[in-house]
Design a protein around this motif. Sequence first.
Motif, PDB file in Angstrom:
ATOM      1  N   SER A 189      -4.463   2.777   7.696  1.00  0.00           N
ATOM      2  CA  SER A 189      -5.404   2.127   6.783  1.00  0.00           C
ATOM      3  C   SER A 189      -5.432   3.184   5.731  1.00  0.00           C
ATOM      4  N   ALA A 190      -4.819   2.896   4.622  1.00  0.00           N
ATOM      5  CA  ALA A 190      -4.883   4.200   3.347  1.00  0.00           C
ATOM      6  C   ALA A 190      -6.340   3.819   2.765  1.00  0.00           C
ATOM      7  N   LYS A 191      -6.839   2.525   2.816  1.00  0.00           N
ATOM      8  CA  LYS A 191      -8.264   2.423   2.116  1.00  0.00           C
ATOM      9  C   LYS A 191      -9.421   3.265   3.264  1.00  0.00           C
ATOM     10  N   LYS A 246      -7.280  10.392  -2.143  1.00  0.00           N
ATOM     11  CA  LYS A 246      -7.837   9.480  -3.171  1.00  0.00           C
ATOM     12  C   LYS A 246      -7.385   7.937  -2.627  1.00  0.00           C
ATOM     13  N   PHE A 247      -8.065   7.014  -3.134  1.00  0.00           N
ATOM     14  CA  PHE A 247      -7.873   5.725  -3.067  1.00  0.00           C
ATOM     15  C   PHE A 247      -8.388   4.879  -4.064  1.00  0.00           C
ATOM     16  N   VAL A 303       0.635   7.355  -0.670  1.00  0.00           N
ATOM     17  CA  VAL A 303       1.076   8.506  -1.361  1.00  0.00           C
ATOM     18  C   VAL A 303      -0.148   9.178  -1.973  1.00  0.00           C
ATOM     19  N   ALA A 304      -1.045   8.467  -2.609  1.00  0.00           N
ATOM     20  CA  ALA A 304      -2.322   9.078  -3.019  1.00  0.00           C
ATOM     21  C   ALA A 304      -3.263   9.513  -2.184  1.00  0.00           C
ATOM     22  N   GLY A 364       0.731  -1.154   0.031  1.00  0.00           N
ATOM     23  CA  GLY A 364      -0.098   0.020  -0.037  1.00  0.00           C
ATOM     24  C   GLY A 364       0.810   1.328   0.058  1.00  0.00           C
ATOM     25  N   LYS A 365       1.913   1.391  -0.535  1.00  0.00           N
ATOM     26  CA  LYS A 365       2.876   2.584  -0.698  1.00  0.00           C
ATOM     27  C   LYS A 365       2.122   3.554  -1.312  1.00  0.00           C
TER      28      LYS A 365
END
Length: 303
Positions: A185-187, A51-52, A44-45, A39-40
Amino acid sequence: MLAMPVSPSPASTSSQEDACKPPPRNCYRLVMLGSARVGKTAIVARFLFNKFEESYTPTIEDFHRKLYRIRGEVHQLDLLDTSGNHPFPAMRRLSFLTGDLFVVVFSMDCRESFEEAIRLREAILETKVSATQSATKSRRAHYSLKVPMVIVGNKCDKDVKTVTVEEAEQYCVSQDECCIFVEASAKRNYHVDELFYQLFVVAGLPLEMAPNHHRKVPLTFGSPTMLPPSQPRHKATLSIKRRLSDACGVVAPNVRRPSIRTDLMIMRTKTCSLAAGNENNTPGSRITLRTGRPESRKACSIQ
């Protein structure tokens, strides 16, 4: 009659462009590292665009730049998003040597990625120490480098985890005070802002660079400048909260990655600065060199 827009003269355009160029001391490089599929790029996004993307596209290497105007000064953050497969070991080593601060990502549901994160941290420190000792042509001195680094346990929203928060925290506690752990958690957009805030804190960067601590400037602000003009000097008398609200940042579009030759020059500058033990004289040197006993090492700065 409608007034026709007047194009800026070449001289004014040049001065406006110069106003958005940061001094070398305000230029920093952040390197994203970790195994594949942890999930790097998603982090970053979230950081740059909030955004994801659900779909996965392997990253070879992506380069981004964000510009800030903080208290009348321009700051530049270059962000290098690296591949998790390490197809070019020499390029990875170069990213270690040119990086000023690091985000090392693993997935909470993949123990192998946590073990790789530990190996990456050790490799970063070993590479920098080795280069510093080579520059001094001496192996007698023991160098201790404190590199601002966040170990990120991404995908904490997963039901099954093979790495515990306590284990990851214990590892970071066993390191120096410039290495910290953040569960994220990027999500779900959980603690993504926090991990960058904590990184900038240990790195000694302006806190206004962290997400939600500055005003986002749209890309349509105006050409050739991407940042609005600095505030008048009397603004310095305002409260801290008001001054923070005057900070702004913009993601620079279509930025080209610096050439390998430029990176080699950056690497040489930073390595020689570290070897000399000089923290401030050489532009581009971002890591504090500490020698001596562990208990005597207090500071962590990249200024």
